[in-house]
Design a protein around this motif. Sequence first.
Motif, PDB file in Angstrom:
ATOM      1  N   GLN A 174       0.807  -1.220   0.000  1.00 46.13           N
ATOM      2  CA  GLN A 174       0.000   0.000   0.000  1.00 46.13           C
ATOM      3  C   GLN A 174       0.842   1.272   0.000  1.00 46.13           C
ATOM      4  O   GLN A 174       0.355   2.332  -0.361  1.00 46.13           O
ATOM      5  N   LYS A 175       2.097   1.174   0.404  1.00 48.11           N
ATOM      6  CA  LYS A 175       2.976   2.339   0.412  1.00 48.11           C
ATOM      7  C   LYS A 175       3.864   2.412  -0.833  1.00 48.11           C
ATOM      8  O   LYS A 175       4.834   3.176  -0.867  1.00 48.11           O
ATOM      9  N   MET A 176       3.560   1.597  -1.846  1.00 48.57           N
ATOM     10  CA  MET A 176       4.347   1.684  -3.087  1.00 48.57           C
ATOM     11  C   MET A 176       4.272   3.106  -3.626  1.00 48.57           C
ATOM     12  O   MET A 176       3.292   3.831  -3.411  1.00 48.57           O
ATOM     13  N   PHE A 177       5.296   3.499  -4.372  1.00 51.06           N
ATOM     14  CA  PHE A 177       5.394   4.884  -4.824  1.00 51.06           C
ATOM     15  C   PHE A 177       5.495   4.967  -6.346  1.00 51.06           C
ATOM     16  O   PHE A 177       6.586   4.958  -6.904  1.00 51.06           O
ATOM     17  N   PRO A 178       4.358   5.023  -7.063  1.00 51.65           N
ATOM     18  CA  PRO A 178       4.402   5.339  -8.494  1.00 51.65           C
ATOM     19  C   PRO A 178       4.972   6.749  -8.665  1.00 51.65           C
ATOM     20  O   PRO A 178       4.590   7.664  -7.928  1.00 51.65           O
ATOM     21  N   VAL A 179       5.862   6.920  -9.638  1.00 47.62           N
ATOM     22  CA  VAL A 179       6.565   8.206  -9.800  1.00 47.62           C
ATOM     23  C   VAL A 179       6.165   8.847 -11.132  1.00 47.62           C
ATOM     24  O   VAL A 179       6.823   8.612 -12.161  1.00 47.62           O
ATOM     25  N   PRO A 180       5.118   9.656 -11.165  1.00 47.36           N
ATOM     26  CA  PRO A 180       4.657  10.253 -12.422  1.00 47.36           C
ATOM     27  C   PRO A 180       5.712  11.114 -13.108  1.00 47.36           C
ATOM     28  O   PRO A 180       5.814  11.097 -14.339  1.00 47.36           O
ATOM     29  N   ARG A 181       6.518  11.857 -12.351  1.00 44.00           N
ATOM     30  CA  ARG A 181       7.488  12.770 -12.959  1.00 44.00           C
ATOM     31  C   ARG A 181       8.514  12.030 -13.812  1.00 44.00           C
ATOM     32  O   ARG A 181       8.999  12.551 -14.831  1.00 44.00           O
ATOM     33  N   LEU A 182       8.849  10.811 -13.425  1.00 46.75           N
ATOM     34  CA  LEU A 182       9.841  10.036 -14.158  1.00 46.75           C
ATOM     35  C   LEU A 182       9.218   9.044 -15.140  1.00 46.75           C
ATOM     36  O   LEU A 182       9.927   8.302 -15.813  1.00 46.75           O
ATOM     37  N   SER A 183       7.900   9.031 -15.225  1.00 47.76           N
ATOM     38  CA  SER A 183       7.199   8.157 -16.172  1.00 47.76           C
ATOM     39  C   SER A 183       6.914   8.931 -17.457  1.00 47.76           C
ATOM     40  O   SER A 183       6.743  10.148 -17.443  1.00 47.76           O
ATOM     41  N   SER A 184       6.868   8.194 -18.573  1.00 50.57           N
ATOM     42  CA  SER A 184       6.713   8.875 -19.861  1.00 50.57           C
ATOM     43  C   SER A 184       5.957   8.008 -20.855  1.00 50.57           C
ATOM     44  O   SER A 184       5.808   6.796 -20.665  1.00 50.57           O
ATOM     45  N   VAL A 185       5.492   8.658 -21.925  1.00 46.11           N
ATOM     46  CA  VAL A 185       4.796   7.963 -23.015  1.00 46.11           C
ATOM     47  C   VAL A 185       5.462   8.393 -24.314  1.00 46.11           C
ATOM     48  O   VAL A 185       5.430   9.574 -24.675  1.00 46.11           O
ATOM     49  N   GLY A 186       6.092   7.450 -25.008  1.00 45.86           N
ATOM     50  CA  GLY A 186       6.806   7.787 -26.228  1.00 45.86           C
ATOM     51  C   GLY A 186       7.885   8.831 -26.007  1.00 45.86           C
ATOM     52  O   GLY A 186       8.173   9.645 -26.893  1.00 45.86           O
ATOM     53  N   GLY A 187       8.462   8.821 -24.814  1.00 49.20           N
ATOM     54  CA  GLY A 187       9.511   9.778 -24.485  1.00 49.20           C
ATOM     55  C   GLY A 187       9.013  11.101 -23.949  1.00 49.20           C
ATOM     56  O   GLY A 187       9.798  11.935 -23.506  1.00 49.20           O
ATOM     57  N   VAL A 188       7.691  11.310 -23.980  1.00 47.79           N
ATOM     58  CA  VAL A 188       7.102  12.564 -23.489  1.00 47.79           C
ATOM     59  C   VAL A 188       6.748  12.391 -22.019  1.00 47.79           C
ATOM     60  O   VAL A 188       6.051  11.431 -21.654  1.00 47.79           O
ATOM     61  N   PRO A 189       7.198  13.270 -21.128  1.00 47.17           N
ATOM     62  CA  PRO A 189       6.864  13.146 -19.704  1.00 47.17           C
ATOM     63  C   PRO A 189       5.363  13.053 -19.477  1.00 47.17           C
ATOM     64  O   PRO A 189       4.580  13.770 -20.114  1.00 47.17           O
ATOM     65  N   LEU A 190       4.983  12.175 -18.586  1.00 48.71           N
ATOM     66  CA  LEU A 190       3.567  11.935 -18.315  1.00 48.71           C
ATOM     67  C   LEU A 190       2.843  13.215 -17.907  1.00 48.71           C
ATOM     68  O   LEU A 190       1.683  13.430 -18.292  1.00 48.71           O
ATOM     69  N   GLU A 191       3.512  14.073 -17.170  1.00 47.61           N
ATOM     70  CA  GLU A 191       2.885  15.305 -16.691  1.00 47.61           C
ATOM     71  C   GLU A 191       2.519  16.261 -17.824  1.00 47.61           C
ATOM     72  O   GLU A 191       1.738  17.185 -17.626  1.00 47.61           O
ATOM     73  N   HIS A 192       3.080  16.044 -19.035  1.00 50.95           N
ATOM     74  CA  HIS A 192       2.733  16.867 -20.187  1.00 50.95           C
ATOM     75  C   HIS A 192       1.520  16.320 -20.939  1.00 50.95           C
ATOM     76  O   HIS A 192       1.008  16.980 -21.849  1.00 50.95           O
ATOM     77  N   LEU A 193       1.087  15.123 -20.574  1.00 45.53           N
ATOM     78  CA  LEU A 193       0.026  14.458 -21.327  1.00 45.53           C
ATOM     79  C   LEU A 193      -1.264  14.256 -20.534  1.00 45.53           C
ATOM     80  O   LEU A 193      -2.322  14.034 -21.127  1.00 45.53           O
ATOM     81  N   MET A 194      -1.161  14.311 -19.224  1.00 44.45           N
ATOM     82  CA  MET A 194      -2.322  14.037 -18.387  1.00 44.45           C
ATOM     83  C   MET A 194      -2.495  15.131 -17.345  1.00 44.45           C
ATOM     84  O   MET A 194      -1.510  15.742 -16.906  1.00 44.45           O
ATOM     85  N   SER A 195      -3.735  15.354 -16.950  1.00 44.45           N
ATOM     86  CA  SER A 195      -4.005  16.336 -15.901  1.00 44.45           C
ATOM     87  C   SER A 195      -3.576  15.768 -14.549  1.00 44.45           C
ATOM     88  O   SER A 195      -3.377  14.555 -14.394  1.00 44.45           O
ATOM     89  N   LYS A 196      -3.482  16.646 -13.574  1.00 44.12           N
ATOM     90  CA  LYS A 196      -3.132  16.223 -12.225  1.00 44.12           C
ATOM     91  C   LYS A 196      -4.140  15.213 -11.698  1.00 44.12           C
ATOM     92  O   LYS A 196      -3.769  14.216 -11.056  1.00 44.12           O
ATOM     93  N   GLU A 197      -5.419  15.435 -11.986  1.00 44.59           N
ATOM     94  CA  GLU A 197      -6.472  14.534 -11.522  1.00 44.59           C
ATOM     95  C   GLU A 197      -6.342  13.159 -12.177  1.00 44.59           C
ATOM     96  O   GLU A 197      -6.521  12.124 -11.521  1.00 44.59           O
ATOM     97  N   GLU A 198      -6.042  13.147 -13.474  1.00 47.50           N
ATOM     98  CA  GLU A 198      -5.875  11.869 -14.174  1.00 47.50           C
ATOM     99  C   GLU A 198      -4.673  11.107 -13.630  1.00 47.50           C
ATOM    100  O   GLU A 198      -4.712   9.878 -13.472  1.00 47.50           O
ATOM    101  N   ILE A 199      -3.603  11.808 -13.353  1.00 48.32           N
ATOM    102  CA  ILE A 199      -2.407  11.166 -12.793  1.00 48.32           C
ATOM    103  C   ILE A 199      -2.716  10.580 -11.427  1.00 48.32           C
ATOM    104  O   ILE A 199      -2.306   9.455 -11.103  1.00 48.32           O
ATOM    105  N   GLU A 200      -3.457  11.316 -10.614  1.00 47.96           N
ATOM    106  CA  GLU A 200      -3.833  10.819  -9.291  1.00 47.96           C
ATOM    107  C   GLU A 200      -4.680   9.555  -9.407  1.00 47.96           C
ATOM    108  O   GLU A 200      -4.543   8.624  -8.595  1.00 47.96           O
ATOM    109  N   GLU A 201      -5.553   9.502 -10.409  1.00 46.96           N
ATOM    110  CA  GLU A 201      -6.356   8.300 -10.637  1.00 46.96           C
ATOM    111  C   GLU A 201      -5.472   7.117 -11.001  1.00 46.96           C
ATOM    112  O   GLU A 201      -5.677   5.997 -10.511  1.00 46.96           O
ATOM    113  N   VAL A 202      -4.484   7.346 -11.877  1.00 48.49           N
ATOM    114  CA  VAL A 202      -3.560   6.283 -12.281  1.00 48.49           C
ATOM    115  C   VAL A 202      -2.786   5.761 -11.072  1.00 48.49           C
ATOM    116  O   VAL A 202      -2.629   4.541 -10.891  1.00 48.49           O
ATOM    117  N   VAL A 203      -2.312   6.658 -10.238  1.00 48.79           N
ATOM    118  CA  VAL A 203      -1.558   6.258  -9.046  1.00 48.79           C
ATOM    119  C   VAL A 203      -2.432   5.399  -8.135  1.00 48.79           C
ATOM    120  O   VAL A 203      -2.016   4.326  -7.668  1.00 48.79           O
TER     121      VAL A 203
END
Length: 308
Positions: A174-203
């Motif tokens: 339960q304390k695992m730490f998904p790291v959105p800042r270091l995750s990417s899609v096709g080389g594009v940082p995840l934070e440039h492709l998804m909203s904060k709310e969407e990222i929170e849902e993924v986590v």
Amino acid sequence: MITILGAGKVGMATAVMLMMRGYDDLLLIARTPGKPQGEALDLAHAAAELGVDIRISGSNSYEDMRGSDIVLVTAGIGRKPGMTREQLLEANANTMADLAEKIKAYAKDAIVVITTNPVDAMAYVMYKKTGFPRERVIGFSGILDSARMAYYISQKLGVSFNSVNAIVLGMHGQKMFPVPRLSSVGGVPLEHLMSKEEIEEVVSETVNAGAKITELRGYSSNYGPAAGLVLTVEAIKRDSKRIYPYSLYLQGEYGYNDVVAEVPAVIGKSGIERIIELPLTEDEKRKFDEAVQAVKKLVETLPPQLRE
């Protein structure tokens, strides 16, 4: 030879996938008389149908794993609905300690990969009780955690999960730490492709994925762990130098000692060859530390004879 300890749902899903890849002979070991032998015979018939030319056998004797170069530990109590991985702690730790003695006696040169939950604490027990080099005691966890994160990202963005590089650190719990800042899609940082709310849902979906599977079908994940074990075996057998996240014993990495944590590492024919230290922000270091401290707390609750 690849030995699988445990012929339950994870063990058998792993055996089926490994049989279809045909990397090496397979040995299934479990305590129930006839169970591993019957599973092995059925699996051997399937191999004959598919033209996979490997030897598959089952046994109730741990002595038969002599000569194994890889031992996959799937034995132990699995999660039921409403349970956390952490609630399995002491019972499975006793199992790990017992199996560690048998592996040390009969497969002293093997690379050991553990899937039993809570896997970070179980990897710690296995490392301490075998006395093996840390490179050869691997807690399987992060391949599945990162794949789950990649799956949820791909579903939201409508892209192939093969295009997603997802990073999960810390622990398999339960304390695992998904790291959105270091995750990417096709080389594009995840934070440039998804909203904060969407990222929170993924986590949230990533952290709770195992619990959701358990709730829906009444028992915990088996195909996901099995697939990750197959990738691990492949990396070892082919000496592929792949980078995957695993639960590993740290000796100074990320500033920690004498604890197991989920971190990316290079894996090859000798096991773990190098741990990769990722650049974390102060907030990320705090979340990583929360995960590490959760693992430490689990280990500290074990009786001294299981953690020394």
